[in-house]
Write an enzyme that holds these catalytic residues in place. Structure first.
Site, PDB file in Angstrom:
ATOM      1  N   SER A 160       6.909   9.801  34.029  1.00  0.00           N
ATOM      2  CA  SER A 160       7.127  10.104  35.096  1.00  0.00           C
ATOM      3  C   SER A 160       6.137  11.230  35.691  1.00  0.00           C
ATOM      4  O   SER A 160       5.587  11.954  34.922  1.00  0.00           O
ATOM      5  CB  SER A 160       8.615  10.748  35.390  1.00  0.00           C
ATOM      6  OG  SER A 160       8.637  11.974  34.920  1.00  0.00           O
ATOM      7  N   ASP A 161       5.712  11.110  37.071  1.00  0.00           N
ATOM      8  CA  ASP A 161       5.061  12.450  37.513  1.00  0.00           C
ATOM      9  C   ASP A 161       5.904  13.374  37.393  1.00  0.00           C
ATOM     10  O   ASP A 161       7.267  13.267  37.585  1.00  0.00           O
ATOM     11  CB  ASP A 161       4.449  12.158  38.711  1.00  0.00           C
ATOM     12  CG  ASP A 161       3.526  12.987  39.118  1.00  0.00           C
ATOM     13  OD1 ASP A 161       3.127  13.996  38.851  1.00  0.00           O
ATOM     14  OD2 ASP A 161       2.694  12.607  40.346  1.00  0.00           O
ATOM     15  N   TRP A 162       5.567  14.862  37.373  1.00  0.00           N
ATOM     16  CA  TRP A 162       6.207  15.570  37.073  1.00  0.00           C
ATOM     17  C   TRP A 162       7.346  15.884  38.367  1.00  0.00           C
ATOM     18  O   TRP A 162       7.051  16.328  39.467  1.00  0.00           O
ATOM     19  CB  TRP A 162       5.259  16.978  36.862  1.00  0.00           C
ATOM     20  CG  TRP A 162       5.158  17.196  35.411  1.00  0.00           C
ATOM     21  CD1 TRP A 162       5.072  18.295  34.912  1.00  0.00           C
ATOM     22  CD2 TRP A 162       4.538  16.450  34.619  1.00  0.00           C
ATOM     23  NE1 TRP A 162       4.837  18.474  33.423  1.00  0.00           N
ATOM     24  CE2 TRP A 162       4.286  17.204  33.318  1.00  0.00           C
ATOM     25  CE3 TRP A 162       4.065  15.069  34.449  1.00  0.00           C
ATOM     26  CZ2 TRP A 162       3.942  16.386  32.137  1.00  0.00           C
ATOM     27  CZ3 TRP A 162       3.593  14.603  33.621  1.00  0.00           C
ATOM     28  CH2 TRP A 162       3.414  15.439  32.211  1.00  0.00           C
TER      29      TRP A 162
END
Length: 737
Positions: A228-230
């Site tokens: 995932s993106d952060w």
């Protein structure tokens, strides 16, 4: 290599779930035989943070690393081999700094020039983005460091980026916004893919089964880790079910517990958790295969590579009367970017450079014994005085880091009015004025082009950009960069102007596949500078175009000759179009490119392969890529609007045959040679109007073309029943199959 299933064989459900989220901001958990690994930001340098101060917005410091040109600059090289070399250097620096996965490249399409993160993406064109992105991945992973292809997908704005839905039809999605990702997946096999924050047609990217499983894995064959993106995951259980493997950063174990409970409550399959854990374990095996011995890198060598790349990325937009290159002479350098260079974007990709070339110092170094004055440009009178006293003036213009960054979009594309006023005053005092531009996103240049006889576009060039600019200004390097996006005359002309940014949580992609130059060409709009544009200190001639159909597409061969007095590199661009296509398509699109370096008078044969995939369009009805049969026009030139040669080539199609039904229109049936005569015969006997071309002052056939054939039985006064029509259509379909 140990099988990943064996690595997790002894792990229970709780341990498997724990492998699916971070241990800290930049690390994964060490669970059983699976070690912890470090993931950190790229893509144009290694942003390795250590200690307690960690973040994903570039606020805290990081260890020194080479700041190569960001994607906005690197894309202007149009050179996959150079990008791959930079990837290898980044891989070496990642290993030296203890990084296992470098978060890049960013290959989202530049849909609108206002996107605040455009500096981190390559182009408005999916082919150019895909080719360069694949080269970057190959380079990094050749050093045993994982790449993380991002941001998947349709992440084309920063406004409301964690909630907004990108609402886009499937054909546009496939042809423009997923195509570069598909190219990189198939060509370079990245070890990870990072899903984006946004929703796609209402479904979060992190929870989008169609995106993460159906397309990415089942269709494209991706077998790596989806990270995932952060902070992108709102529902870890739904995300794991959809195909997400690793949530970052750490949630302190909260989401791990949610996953375990969901399995226990039969809301999530244990196999999904095991599958994700196995993928993470496999990744750790890949990136730790060479042990924990840190590699080293040569700081000077990498700085030299950064300077080479920056020099090749610089685009000479304008050069009236051959003002450039400059000879050593008294010069006036104006504008604070000359002394305080803007060389990278703001946000998560911010790199702490190993050193920094200052343009003013580098210009003075190449000016010999001649004086080079400097004015910040805030005092216009002083700038005018300096310009008058010099042989030529170099004016640095551009955007500050505060004006464009990750996290927010720009409201306009204009340069500050004070900069235009400064330029006007300087040019009036010194007609021999060169403008040097520094910016991450497209800027409006009509006023600059009207005033300045020469314009050098530096975009963002990384830590060695100052030296590279001096090299180009004085002719040490012959400029060969090309624009990777169109520069419009005004923002209002841009494709997404009325559909940017999101409104009420939705962004409508109303321009469909007409993005960038496709839009401007389809509407025949003038632009300031076209896609692919870039001048040189020499000239090139194109001749002897040959097009040869192949089993895989079309081979394009031509001769390129250096007709000038300097050695130089030419970027040869191939565009394809299909006049009269049965579907909406732009007049032409980039189908291939290559570069050739030639000495004065030298000529060379250049061959560029155009694949069938580069001629295809996505058919939503067939659910696949389709090559339409016909005579394709292939044009070759130095930009999308500087096309030097052109010819047609016949390409066999592979269009699916759609069976006719009652919902097929009269026009569709008449367009088919098998069906047309049969239908006309039926109409002549069953229609109360006959087949006359006009009735009551109307073109009857044209009026009826859009009517489904099943509805026309009502006009036959019982002469043709639905059953008879079905038999007729079945007969036609049988003849066509």
């Amino acid at each position: 290599m140990t099988d990943s299933a064996d690595l997790i064989a002894g792990l229970d459900l709780t341990e498997q779930a724990a492998l699916g989220s971070g241990a800290s901001f930049w690390t994964t958990k060490a669970i059983g035989p699976v070690p912890s690994i470090v993931l950190t930001d790229g893509p144009h340098g290694v942003r390795r943070q250590s200690g307690s101060a960690t973040d994903h917005l570039g606020l805290s410091g990081s260890e020194p690393a080479t700041c190569f040109p960001p994607a906005v600059g690197l894309s202007q090289t149009w050179d996959a081999e150079l990008v791959e070399r930079i990837g290898r250097a980044l891989g070496d620096e990642s290993r030296a700094l203890g990084v296992h996965v470098l978060l890049g490249p960013g290959i989202n399409i530049k849909r609108d020039p206002r996107c605040g993160r455009n500096f981190e993406y390559y182009s408005e064109d999916p082919l150019l983005s895909g080719v360069l992105g694949a080269a970057w991945v190959r380079g990094v992973q050749s050093r045993g460091v994982g790449a993380s292809l991002k941001h998947f997908a349709v992440n084309n704005a920063e406004h409301d980026r964690m909630r907004a839905s990108s609402d886009v039809d499937e054909r546009t999605l496939r042809e423009i916004y997923l195509r570069a990702f598909e190219h990189v997946i198939r060509d370079a096999a990245p070890w990870t893919v990072m899903c984006s924050y946004n929703r796609i047609n209402g479904v979060s990217a992190a929870e989008n089964t169609w995106l993460l499983t159906t397309v990415l894995r089942d269709e494209w064959g991706f077998d790596g880790v989806v990270v995932s993106d952060w902070g992108a995951v709102a529902d870890r259980v739904a995300a794991v079910s959809a195909g997400l493997d690793l949530e970052m950063p750490s949630t302190g174990g909260v989401s791990d517990g949610e996953v375990v409970k969901a399995v226990q409550d039969a809301k999530l399959g244990a196999d999904a958790v095991a599958r994700a854990a196995a993928r993470v374990a496999h990744l750790t095996e890949q990136v730790t295969r060479n042990g924990e011995t840190k590699a080293s890198f040569d700081v000077d060598e990498h700085h030299a590579l950064a300077r080479e790349a920056a020099g090749q990325a610089i685009v000479l937009l304008k050069n009236d009367d051959g003002l450039l290159p400059l000879a050593p002479a008294p010069l006036a350098v104006i504008g604070r970017f000359a002394q305080e260079p803007r060389y990278q974007g703001g946000g998560s990709s911010h790199v702490n450079p190993t050193r920094l070339d200052v343009p003013l110092d580098e210009i003075r170094g190449l000016a010999g014994d001649h004086p080079v004055s400097y004015c910040a440009g805030t005092d216009v009178a002083a700038a005018v005085t300096a310009a008058e006293a010099a042989d030529a003036a170099i004016v640095f213009l551009g955007l500050t880091a505060e004006e464009e960054s990750e996290g927010y979009d720009r409201e306009h594309i204009d340069l500050p009015a004070t900069q235009i006023d400064l330029l006007r005053a300087v040019v009036e005092a010194q007609p021999r004025t060169v403008v040097v531009l520094s910016h991450g996103g497209v800027i409006r240049l009509d006023a600059v082009a009207d005033l300045a006889p020469a314009i050098v576009d530096g975009a963002l060039l990384g830590q060695a950009g100052g030296g590279a600019l001096a090299d180009v200004l004085f002719g040490v390097v012959n400029p060969s960069g090309r624009l990777a996006e169109t520069v419009p005359l005004r923002l209002q002309d841009s494709p997404a102007y009325l559909n940017f940014p999101s409104e009420s949580g939705h962004t409508v992609y109303g321009e469909r596949m007409f993005v960038g130059y496709r839009w401007y060409d389809a509407r025949d709009l003038p632009v300031a500078f076209p896609f692919g544009h870039g001048l040189s200190y020499t000239t090139f001639g194109y001749s002897d175009l040959e097009l040869t159909p192949t089993t895989d597409g079309v081979s394009v061969r031509l001769t390129v000759t250096n007709t000038g007095s300097r050695a130089g590199r030419e970027v040869v661009q191939v565009y394809a179009g299909l006049p009269g296509s049965a579907v909406g398509r732009p007049p032409r699109w980039l189908a291939g490119f290559a570069s050739v370096t030639l000495d004065p008078g030298e000529q060379r044969s250049v061959e560029i392969a155009v694949g069938r995939a580069d001629l295809a369009h996505w058919s939503p009805d067939a659910g696949r890529w389709v090559v339409e049969a016909g005579d394709y026009v292939v044009s070759v030139g130095a930009s999308s609007r500087d096309l030097r040669l052109g010819a047609s080539v016949t390409v066999d199609g592979d269009e699916p045959i759609r069976p006719f039904t009652r919902e097929s229109t009269l026009g569709e049936l008449l367009a088919d040679p098998v069906a047309a005569q049969t239908i006309l015969t039926v109409l002549s006997s069953a229609s109360p109007f006959g087949t006359t071309d006009s009735a009551f002052g109307m073109n009857l056939m044209r009026m009826l073309e859009s009517v489904p054939i099943g509805r026309m039985t009502g006009f036959s006064a019982g002469k043709v029943t639905h059953e008879q029509l079905d038999e007729l259509l079945a007969s036609i379909n049988a003849q066509r199959s």
